[in-house]
Write a protein that holds these residues in place. Sequence first.
Motif, PDB file in Angstrom:
ATOM      1  N   PRO A  11      -6.342  -6.813  -2.231  1.00  0.00           N
ATOM      2  CA  PRO A  11      -6.737  -5.178  -2.059  1.00  0.00           C
ATOM      3  C   PRO A  11      -7.393  -5.114  -3.553  1.00  0.00           C
ATOM      4  O   PRO A  11      -6.652  -5.574  -4.548  1.00  0.00           O
ATOM      5  CB  PRO A  11      -5.623  -4.541  -1.828  1.00  0.00           C
ATOM      6  N   ILE A  12      -8.433  -4.121  -3.807  1.00  0.00           N
ATOM      7  CA  ILE A  12      -9.035  -4.054  -5.093  1.00  0.00           C
ATOM      8  C   ILE A  12      -9.055  -2.487  -5.239  1.00  0.00           C
ATOM      9  O   ILE A  12      -9.428  -1.861  -6.161  1.00  0.00           O
ATOM     10  CB  ILE A  12     -10.283  -4.704  -5.118  1.00  0.00           C
ATOM     11  N   GLY A  13      -8.790  -1.775  -4.009  1.00  0.00           N
ATOM     12  CA  GLY A  13      -8.976  -0.206  -4.021  1.00  0.00           C
ATOM     13  C   GLY A  13      -8.310   0.303  -3.006  1.00  0.00           C
ATOM     14  O   GLY A  13      -7.872  -0.425  -1.835  1.00  0.00           O
ATOM     15  N   ARG A  14      -7.737   1.523  -3.236  1.00  0.00           N
ATOM     16  CA  ARG A  14      -6.925   2.123  -2.347  1.00  0.00           C
ATOM     17  C   ARG A  14      -7.535   3.787  -1.852  1.00  0.00           C
ATOM     18  O   ARG A  14      -7.781   4.453  -2.577  1.00  0.00           O
ATOM     19  CB  ARG A  14      -5.287   2.514  -2.699  1.00  0.00           C
ATOM     20  N   TYR A  27       5.692  -3.449   2.683  1.00  0.00           N
ATOM     21  CA  TYR A  27       6.380  -4.238   1.692  1.00  0.00           C
ATOM     22  C   TYR A  27       6.127  -4.202   0.368  1.00  0.00           C
ATOM     23  O   TYR A  27       6.865  -4.360  -0.374  1.00  0.00           O
ATOM     24  CB  TYR A  27       6.365  -5.893   2.267  1.00  0.00           C
ATOM     25  N   HIS A  28       4.813  -3.945   0.223  1.00  0.00           N
ATOM     26  CA  HIS A  28       4.352  -3.878  -1.256  1.00  0.00           C
ATOM     27  C   HIS A  28       3.033  -3.046  -1.565  1.00  0.00           C
ATOM     28  O   HIS A  28       2.274  -2.716  -0.717  1.00  0.00           O
ATOM     29  CB  HIS A  28       3.934  -5.274  -1.911  1.00  0.00           C
ATOM     30  N   SER A  29       3.125  -1.939  -2.582  1.00  0.00           N
ATOM     31  CA  SER A  29       2.006  -1.118  -2.706  1.00  0.00           C
ATOM     32  C   SER A  29       1.354  -1.649  -3.840  1.00  0.00           C
ATOM     33  O   SER A  29       1.621  -1.820  -5.083  1.00  0.00           O
ATOM     34  CB  SER A  29       2.755   0.273  -3.023  1.00  0.00           C
ATOM     35  N   ALA A  30       0.023  -1.993  -3.725  1.00  0.00           N
ATOM     36  CA  ALA A  30      -0.853  -2.662  -4.845  1.00  0.00           C
ATOM     37  C   ALA A  30      -1.138  -1.358  -5.705  1.00  0.00           C
ATOM     38  O   ALA A  30      -1.532  -0.449  -5.627  1.00  0.00           O
ATOM     39  CB  ALA A  30      -2.240  -3.274  -4.291  1.00  0.00           C
ATOM     40  N   ARG A  31      -1.048  -2.020  -6.899  1.00  0.00           N
ATOM     41  CA  ARG A  31      -1.518  -1.109  -8.122  1.00  0.00           C
ATOM     42  C   ARG A  31      -3.001  -1.452  -8.395  1.00  0.00           C
ATOM     43  O   ARG A  31      -3.448  -2.057  -9.002  1.00  0.00           O
ATOM     44  CB  ARG A  31      -0.834  -1.383  -9.430  1.00  0.00           C
ATOM     45  N   VAL A  32      -3.823  -0.602  -7.575  1.00  0.00           N
ATOM     46  CA  VAL A  32      -5.367  -0.617  -7.700  1.00  0.00           C
ATOM     47  C   VAL A  32      -5.782   1.094  -7.784  1.00  0.00           C
ATOM     48  O   VAL A  32      -5.498   1.676  -7.455  1.00  0.00           O
ATOM     49  CB  VAL A  32      -5.728  -1.276  -6.266  1.00  0.00           C
ATOM     50  N   PRO A  33      -7.154   0.937  -8.256  1.00  0.00           N
ATOM     51  CA  PRO A  33      -7.791   2.341  -8.380  1.00  0.00           C
ATOM     52  C   PRO A  33      -7.801   2.982  -7.004  1.00  0.00           C
ATOM     53  O   PRO A  33      -7.938   2.482  -5.854  1.00  0.00           O
ATOM     54  CB  PRO A  33      -9.232   2.182  -8.774  1.00  0.00           C
ATOM     55  N   GLY A  65      -0.958 -18.248  -4.435  1.00  0.00           N
ATOM     56  CA  GLY A  65      -1.797 -17.365  -5.044  1.00  0.00           C
ATOM     57  C   GLY A  65      -0.932 -16.173  -5.489  1.00  0.00           C
ATOM     58  O   GLY A  65       0.104 -16.221  -6.431  1.00  0.00           O
ATOM     59  N   ASP A  66      -1.429 -14.992  -5.232  1.00  0.00           N
ATOM     60  CA  ASP A  66      -0.824 -13.728  -5.508  1.00  0.00           C
ATOM     61  C   ASP A  66       0.641 -13.576  -5.377  1.00  0.00           C
ATOM     62  O   ASP A  66       1.131 -13.987  -4.113  1.00  0.00           O
ATOM     63  CB  ASP A  66      -1.460 -12.496  -4.624  1.00  0.00           C
ATOM     64  N   GLU A  67       1.405 -13.292  -6.415  1.00  0.00           N
ATOM     65  CA  GLU A  67       2.889 -12.980  -6.241  1.00  0.00           C
ATOM     66  C   GLU A  67       3.222 -11.777  -5.360  1.00  0.00           C
ATOM     67  O   GLU A  67       4.508 -11.754  -4.992  1.00  0.00           O
ATOM     68  CB  GLU A  67       3.492 -13.131  -7.556  1.00  0.00           C
ATOM     69  N   ASN A  68       2.300 -10.779  -5.338  1.00  0.00           N
ATOM     70  CA  ASN A  68       2.797  -9.707  -4.546  1.00  0.00           C
ATOM     71  C   ASN A  68       2.677  -9.980  -2.865  1.00  0.00           C
ATOM     72  O   ASN A  68       1.363 -10.215  -2.735  1.00  0.00           O
ATOM     73  CB  ASN A  68       1.908  -8.476  -5.018  1.00  0.00           C
ATOM     74  N   LEU A  69       3.740  -9.790  -2.454  1.00  0.00           N
ATOM     75  CA  LEU A  69       3.615 -10.096  -0.946  1.00  0.00           C
ATOM     76  C   LEU A  69       3.343  -8.905  -0.184  1.00  0.00           C
ATOM     77  O   LEU A  69       4.410  -7.957   0.038  1.00  0.00           O
ATOM     78  CB  LEU A  69       5.036 -10.792  -0.751  1.00  0.00           C
ATOM     79  N   TYR A  70       2.268  -8.801   0.534  1.00  0.00           N
ATOM     80  CA  TYR A  70       2.141  -7.804   1.453  1.00  0.00           C
ATOM     81  C   TYR A  70       2.629  -8.099   2.948  1.00  0.00           C
ATOM     82  O   TYR A  70       2.392  -7.377   3.846  1.00  0.00           O
ATOM     83  CB  TYR A  70       0.624  -7.390   1.437  1.00  0.00           C
ATOM     84  N   LEU A  71       3.044  -9.519   2.833  1.00  0.00           N
ATOM     85  CA  LEU A  71       3.500  -9.971   4.175  1.00  0.00           C
ATOM     86  C   LEU A  71       4.711 -10.737   3.859  1.00  0.00           C
ATOM     87  O   LEU A  71       4.525 -11.550   2.972  1.00  0.00           O
ATOM     88  CB  LEU A  71       2.548 -10.485   5.094  1.00  0.00           C
ATOM     89  N   THR A  72       5.945 -10.810   4.651  1.00  0.00           N
ATOM     90  CA  THR A  72       7.186 -11.493   3.998  1.00  0.00           C
ATOM     91  C   THR A  72       7.196 -12.896   4.945  1.00  0.00           C
ATOM     92  O   THR A  72       6.497 -12.875   6.040  1.00  0.00           O
ATOM     93  CB  THR A  72       8.199 -10.601   4.183  1.00  0.00           C
TER      94      THR A  72
END
Length: 239
Positions: A109-112, A133-139, A42-49
């Motif tokens: 993640p959907i919000g920070r 590893y990655h910062s999500a672009r969420v509200p 699924g998601d290409e953004n890796l919060y875990l490597t």
Amino acid sequence: MRVNWNYIKLACLSVSVIALYGFADHRGKQRKVSDISIKFVGDENLYLTEDAVNKLLIQNYGSLKNRDKEQLVLNTIEEVIRSNDMVKNAQVYLTVNGELISKIVQRKPIGRVEGVTKFYLDDLGKRMPLSRYHSARVPIITGKITGKSLEDAYVILNYINEDDFLRKNVIGIHIEEEGSYQLRFRMENFVVNLGGVDDLNTKFKNFMAFYAKASKDKSLEKYAIVSLEFNNQVVCTKI
């Protein structure tokens, strides 16, 4: 006495199949893990490597490569991977060639939340730690953070994510107090006083009608506050 050769042939064939199956099963149990593969679904953004997953497995099992397949309990390995705070689900299996494959679904993640403690709110409404590893672009969620206000923020975020325009443009939710929420938009100077989470469909429908008309009139920059908290109305405060 007449010999039925068909029965004899069938019996011999059955014995041969059982023997071959037993031999293959014995060889399979003796086979070792040839390689380890980590795949994120699924998601290409890796919060875990991959490295982090491998490190987690090594901490619990040591090196799995060249380990006898018979020694592995796949369900237990799945549980170890799922124990990571970034993992939503995991499936682990062995191929006929001895490759150990782990398919991992990350939490979304959907919000920070930016409060005394910082964390994500995931798509199930649960707290999720920030990733190095990655910062999500969420509200961004700010203000008076409580258990109830986070539940309401989750309801708002779910609604926003169902609408393409809102998902792309809402960048923040500010909690004035429980039951009073304010939205910030990416390209506009005004804020939207949403009020509570009751009747969101009507509130956003009215807002979209206002936004379309104000965009056409090129008057959006005139407003400081757009309030949706009053019954079936859009009340604007000019700068």
